[in-house]
Design a protein around this motif. Structure first.
Motif, PDB file in Angstrom:
ATOM      1  N   ILE A  77       0.905  -1.179  -0.089  1.00 55.76           N
ATOM      2  CA  ILE A  77      -0.148  -0.022  -0.038  1.00 55.76           C
ATOM      3  C   ILE A  77       0.769   1.543  -0.002  1.00 55.76           C
ATOM      4  O   ILE A  77       0.597   2.124  -0.754  1.00 55.76           O
ATOM      5  CB  ILE A  77      -1.146  -0.076   1.264  1.00 55.76           C
ATOM      6  CG1 ILE A  77      -2.016  -1.113   1.066  1.00 55.76           C
ATOM      7  CG2 ILE A  77      -1.584   1.328   1.565  1.00 55.76           C
ATOM      8  CD1 ILE A  77      -3.138  -1.152   2.296  1.00 55.76           C
ATOM      9  N   ALA A  78       2.096   1.346   0.628  1.00 56.42           N
ATOM     10  CA  ALA A  78       2.831   2.261   0.896  1.00 56.42           C
ATOM     11  C   ALA A  78       3.457   2.534  -0.699  1.00 56.42           C
ATOM     12  O   ALA A  78       3.651   3.764  -1.130  1.00 56.42           O
ATOM     13  CB  ALA A  78       3.812   2.134   1.904  1.00 56.42           C
ATOM     14  N   SER A 211       2.396  -1.211 -12.103  1.00 56.46           N
ATOM     15  CA  SER A 211       2.914  -2.266 -11.405  1.00 56.46           C
ATOM     16  C   SER A 211       2.487  -2.178  -9.894  1.00 56.46           C
ATOM     17  O   SER A 211       2.369  -3.244  -9.236  1.00 56.46           O
ATOM     18  CB  SER A 211       4.595  -2.128 -11.647  1.00 56.46           C
ATOM     19  OG  SER A 211       5.071  -3.246 -10.892  1.00 56.46           O
ATOM     20  N   ALA A 212       2.727  -0.815  -9.312  1.00 54.64           N
ATOM     21  CA  ALA A 212       2.343  -0.530  -7.926  1.00 54.64           C
ATOM     22  C   ALA A 212       0.783  -1.001  -7.784  1.00 54.64           C
ATOM     23  O   ALA A 212       0.570  -1.456  -6.505  1.00 54.64           O
ATOM     24  CB  ALA A 212       2.730   0.887  -7.468  1.00 54.64           C
ATOM     25  N   PHE A 213      -0.074  -0.723  -8.765  1.00 59.53           N
ATOM     26  CA  PHE A 213      -1.413  -1.018  -8.448  1.00 59.53           C
ATOM     27  C   PHE A 213      -1.596  -2.466  -8.406  1.00 59.53           C
ATOM     28  O   PHE A 213      -2.510  -2.833  -7.458  1.00 59.53           O
ATOM     29  CB  PHE A 213      -2.290  -0.302  -9.505  1.00 59.53           C
ATOM     30  CG  PHE A 213      -3.779  -0.440  -9.448  1.00 59.53           C
ATOM     31  CD1 PHE A 213      -4.401   0.114  -8.528  1.00 59.53           C
ATOM     32  CD2 PHE A 213      -4.218  -1.528 -10.141  1.00 59.53           C
ATOM     33  CE1 PHE A 213      -5.806   0.066  -8.559  1.00 59.53           C
ATOM     34  CE2 PHE A 213      -5.785  -1.927 -10.169  1.00 59.53           C
ATOM     35  CZ  PHE A 213      -6.473  -1.117  -9.221  1.00 59.53           C
ATOM     36  N   ARG A 214      -1.068  -3.185  -9.212  1.00 63.91           N
ATOM     37  CA  ARG A 214      -1.186  -4.607  -9.137  1.00 63.91           C
ATOM     38  C   ARG A 214      -0.503  -5.014  -7.973  1.00 63.91           C
ATOM     39  O   ARG A 214      -1.354  -6.116  -7.363  1.00 63.91           O
ATOM     40  CB  ARG A 214      -0.591  -5.283 -10.508  1.00 63.91           C
ATOM     41  CG  ARG A 214      -1.078  -5.291 -11.786  1.00 63.91           C
ATOM     42  CD  ARG A 214      -0.530  -6.066 -12.735  1.00 63.91           C
ATOM     43  NE  ARG A 214       0.869  -5.812 -12.925  1.00 63.91           N
ATOM     44  CZ  ARG A 214       1.371  -5.109 -13.821  1.00 63.91           C
ATOM     45  NH1 ARG A 214       0.539  -4.514 -14.487  1.00 63.91           N
ATOM     46  NH2 ARG A 214       2.558  -4.929 -14.130  1.00 63.91           N
ATOM     47  N   GLY A 215       0.319  -4.592  -7.350  1.00 62.70           N
ATOM     48  CA  GLY A 215       0.843  -5.025  -6.036  1.00 62.70           C
ATOM     49  C   GLY A 215       0.162  -4.907  -4.776  1.00 62.70           C
ATOM     50  O   GLY A 215       0.057  -5.679  -3.935  1.00 62.70           O
ATOM     51  N   GLY A 216      -0.811  -3.910  -4.837  1.00 61.43           N
ATOM     52  CA  GLY A 216      -1.641  -3.466  -3.895  1.00 61.43           C
ATOM     53  C   GLY A 216      -3.003  -3.824  -4.037  1.00 61.43           C
ATOM     54  O   GLY A 216      -4.035  -3.514  -3.391  1.00 61.43           O
ATOM     55  N   LEU A 217      -3.398  -4.562  -5.084  1.00 61.39           N
ATOM     56  CA  LEU A 217      -4.774  -4.719  -5.800  1.00 61.39           C
ATOM     57  C   LEU A 217      -5.318  -5.742  -4.555  1.00 61.39           C
ATOM     58  O   LEU A 217      -6.551  -5.437  -4.293  1.00 61.39           O
ATOM     59  CB  LEU A 217      -4.921  -5.324  -7.184  1.00 61.39           C
ATOM     60  CG  LEU A 217      -6.181  -5.818  -7.651  1.00 61.39           C
ATOM     61  CD1 LEU A 217      -7.227  -4.595  -7.718  1.00 61.39           C
ATOM     62  CD2 LEU A 217      -5.994  -6.326  -8.845  1.00 61.39           C
ATOM     63  N   ALA A 219      -4.841  -5.845  -1.582  1.00 61.76           N
ATOM     64  CA  ALA A 219      -5.139  -5.229  -0.370  1.00 61.76           C
ATOM     65  C   ALA A 219      -6.216  -4.206  -0.370  1.00 61.76           C
ATOM     66  O   ALA A 219      -7.142  -4.174   0.388  1.00 61.76           O
ATOM     67  CB  ALA A 219      -3.935  -4.245   0.192  1.00 61.76           C
ATOM     68  N   LEU A 220      -6.749  -3.675  -1.783  1.00 63.14           N
ATOM     69  CA  LEU A 220      -7.894  -2.871  -1.864  1.00 63.14           C
ATOM     70  C   LEU A 220      -9.173  -3.346  -2.051  1.00 63.14           C
ATOM     71  O   LEU A 220     -10.227  -2.797  -2.067  1.00 63.14           O
ATOM     72  CB  LEU A 220      -7.390  -2.230  -3.274  1.00 63.14           C
ATOM     73  CG  LEU A 220      -6.330  -1.037  -3.331  1.00 63.14           C
ATOM     74  CD1 LEU A 220      -5.942  -0.489  -4.741  1.00 63.14           C
ATOM     75  CD2 LEU A 220      -6.340  -0.095  -2.290  1.00 63.14           C
ATOM     76  N   ILE A 221      -8.916  -4.666  -2.654  1.00 63.02           N
ATOM     77  CA  ILE A 221     -10.312  -5.347  -2.551  1.00 63.02           C
ATOM     78  C   ILE A 221     -10.746  -5.627  -1.218  1.00 63.02           C
ATOM     79  O   ILE A 221     -12.221  -5.725  -1.184  1.00 63.02           O
ATOM     80  CB  ILE A 221     -10.010  -7.132  -3.239  1.00 63.02           C
ATOM     81  CG1 ILE A 221      -9.616  -6.910  -4.571  1.00 63.02           C
ATOM     82  CG2 ILE A 221     -11.208  -7.798  -2.986  1.00 63.02           C
ATOM     83  CD1 ILE A 221      -9.152  -8.259  -5.218  1.00 63.02           C
ATOM     84  N   MET A 222     -10.181  -5.770  -0.036  1.00 62.24           N
ATOM     85  CA  MET A 222     -10.758  -5.993   1.273  1.00 62.24           C
ATOM     86  C   MET A 222     -11.919  -4.942   1.710  1.00 62.24           C
ATOM     87  O   MET A 222     -12.859  -5.107   1.932  1.00 62.24           O
ATOM     88  CB  MET A 222      -9.748  -5.906   2.393  1.00 62.24           C
ATOM     89  CG  MET A 222     -10.413  -6.287   3.767  1.00 62.24           C
ATOM     90  SD  MET A 222      -9.230  -6.385   5.046  1.00 62.24           S
ATOM     91  CE  MET A 222      -8.610  -8.109   4.569  1.00 62.24           C
ATOM     92  N   PRO A 223     -11.407  -3.582   1.351  1.00 61.74           N
ATOM     93  CA  PRO A 223     -12.369  -2.440   1.842  1.00 61.74           C
ATOM     94  C   PRO A 223     -13.590  -2.467   0.982  1.00 61.74           C
ATOM     95  O   PRO A 223     -14.697  -2.178   1.127  1.00 61.74           O
ATOM     96  CB  PRO A 223     -11.588  -1.255   1.821  1.00 61.74           C
ATOM     97  CG  PRO A 223     -10.474  -1.336   1.040  1.00 61.74           C
ATOM     98  CD  PRO A 223     -10.209  -2.850   1.205  1.00 61.74           C
ATOM     99  N   ALA A 224     -13.420  -3.063  -0.396  1.00 62.27           N
ATOM    100  CA  ALA A 224     -14.389  -3.100  -1.263  1.00 62.27           C
ATOM    101  C   ALA A 224     -15.309  -4.012  -0.785  1.00 62.27           C
ATOM    102  O   ALA A 224     -16.772  -3.958  -0.896  1.00 62.27           O
ATOM    103  CB  ALA A 224     -13.781  -3.369  -2.580  1.00 62.27           C
ATOM    104  N   ILE A 225     -15.049  -5.250  -0.313  1.00 65.69           N
ATOM    105  CA  ILE A 225     -15.761  -6.293   0.180  1.00 65.69           C
ATOM    106  C   ILE A 225     -16.726  -5.970   1.534  1.00 65.69           C
ATOM    107  O   ILE A 225     -17.755  -6.068   1.600  1.00 65.69           O
ATOM    108  CB  ILE A 225     -15.044  -7.491   0.492  1.00 65.69           C
ATOM    109  CG1 ILE A 225     -14.318  -8.171  -0.483  1.00 65.69           C
ATOM    110  CG2 ILE A 225     -16.028  -8.558   1.536  1.00 65.69           C
ATOM    111  CD1 ILE A 225     -12.976  -9.296  -0.132  1.00 65.69           C
TER     112      ILE A 225
END
Length: 427
Positions: A77-78, A211-217, A219-225
């Motif tokens: 995320i960082a 590339s950074a977005f793919r790395g953090g994807l 983690a980003l799915i959790m708040p969406a859930i």
């Protein structure tokens, strides 16, 4: 009443843990009201204080955040935040703020944010040329975004005690959290040249951002859930929290494969410890809250406020002053539990929507997490980084001022505070 108040503040000043302070003061109040025979009520109140289904969401949210942090999502995320805003002057400070927004959707706890980024971003900022007090101040200022943007443990507590929609409170917390991020980033821009904050050479390429977005994807799915399920009416907050734990375990064990069963046991123990502390405070405060209700203290306090002024603007300002002051000296979970009966009734009297009142109260107490002398985030950052609390506080005051500005804006601009709940939940 005087005896209980003197005992409460005396024990707190003596350094007794707040859970025991609340319990001892509550038991003293019971004896004072009805003698030793009233003590039989204590176990019943202790249990009933925790006998709310929505409280089950708290340990699940805590565990989900622990798992995602252990899997290494904090660094990803960082990295994503740095790719988005790291090219600006004071880039790592901006990245810290954006990362706090992204991290908020996983933990809902300011202390977790402060500890995670105190271990990762603060050393990186110091290495790049930022002063350690400033790096800690930025981290502390961003950490309160965690319990403002959902999921928020404080909102779960307030909603459960006041009978207010937790989904509505979650929706109402989105905009204040984003506003805090934006005003703090604006402050960093304003301080950039004055403090000589570092600036990276060049901007990231589209390939690096992707590339950074793919790395953090993941983690980003959790708040969406969590948010999608709750605000969409598909699941309750407790069910969403349980699903978040399952998702975090799936990521750690099956996708990343960096999580071991020994790690899971360690995180379960840590979650139990954190939950146990919070639940002890809630249960003990339930005894004290019953005594306060029996003595009609909430009604008396509400009458006192209304006797000073009948103007809703003045009463809101007094409520904010009370919350910010109490939060400086008391654990915010305890403050929320004790003050909720009084403030929920008072805000209804002046015509505030229960969700609007709830987000105002939670945001005010969140800001107290970074104000001395007992701001929890200050102590966490001091212990993690080795920086003195007074030096962090000196660098933090501009951030406190702008965040208090956001608090007053949300409090007095009702349409702004209720925009997202009305948009998503038709409240």
């Amino acid at each position: 009443m005087i005896l209980v108040a003197v005992l409460f503040f005396g024990l707190m000043l003596a350094g007794v843990p707040i859970g025991f302070v609340l319990g001892i003061a509550g038991l003293t109040g019971l004896v004072q009201v009805g003698g030793e025979h009233f003590l039989v009520m204590a176990p019943k109140r202790f249990f009933e204080g925790l006998d709310l289904f929505t409280f089950m969401a708290m340990p699940f949210f805590i565990l989900a955040g622990e798992i995602m942090n252990r899997v290494g999502m904090t660094q990803r995320i960082a990295g994503l935040a740095d790719a988005l805003v790291g090219y600006m002057r004071g880039g790592l400070a901006h990245s810290n703020m954006v990362a706090s927004v992204l991290f908020a959707g996983m933990t809902g706890a300011a202390v977790s944010d402060a500890a995670a980024f105190g271990n990762t971003l603060v050393p990186a900022m110091v290495k790049q040329g930022y002063s350690r007090p400033f790096a800690c101040a930025v981290t502390a200022a961003g950490s309160i975004i965690g319990p403002t943007i959902p999921p928020s443990n404080l909102m779960v507590i307030y909603g459960s005690l006041a009978g207010v929609s937790i989904a509505g409170l979650f929706a109402a917390g989105i905009l204040p959290g984003l506003l805090i991020c934006l005003v703090c980033m604006a402050l960093i821009v304003a301080l950039g040249r004055k403090l000589g904050l570092p600036k990276q050479e060049g901007s990231p390429s589209l390939r690096e951002i992707l590339s950074a977005f793919r790395g953090g994807l993941l983690a980003l799915i959790m708040p969406a859930i969590i948010l999608g399920g709750i605000l969409g009416g598909v699941v309750t907050p407790t069910e969403a929290a349980a699903i978040a734990v399952f998702y975090a375990l799936f990521v750690g064990l099956c996708i990343e494969r960096t999580l071991r069963m020994a790690d899971v046991m360690d995180m379960l123990v840590r979650t139990a410890r954190i939950t146990g502390v919070v639940f002890l405070i809630i249960a003990s405060a339930s005894i004290l809250s019953w005594w306060m209700t029996f003595m009609q203290i909430p009604q008396q306090m509400a009458d006192l406020f209304l006797s000073l002024s009948s103007n809703p603007v003045v009463i809101k300002a007094m409520i904010l002053a009370l919350l910010l002051t109490i939060g400086m000296f008391m654990d915010i979970n305890a403050a929320l539990i004790i003050l909720t009966p009084m403030l929920s009734a008072l805000t209804q009297t002046i015509g505030m929507h229960p969700v609007h009142a709830g987000v105002m109260i939670v945001l005010a107490l969140n800001i107290s997490l970074m104000t001395p002398p007992v701001g929890a985030c200050l102590f966490v950052l001091s212990s993690v980084t080795g920086e003195r609390i007074e030096r962090i506080s000196a660098a933090l005051w501009p951030f406190i001022l702008v965040e208090v500005g956001v608090l007053f804006t949300i409090t007095f601009w009702t349409d702004l505070a209720m925009f997202v709940p009305k948009l998503l939940l038709d409240m």
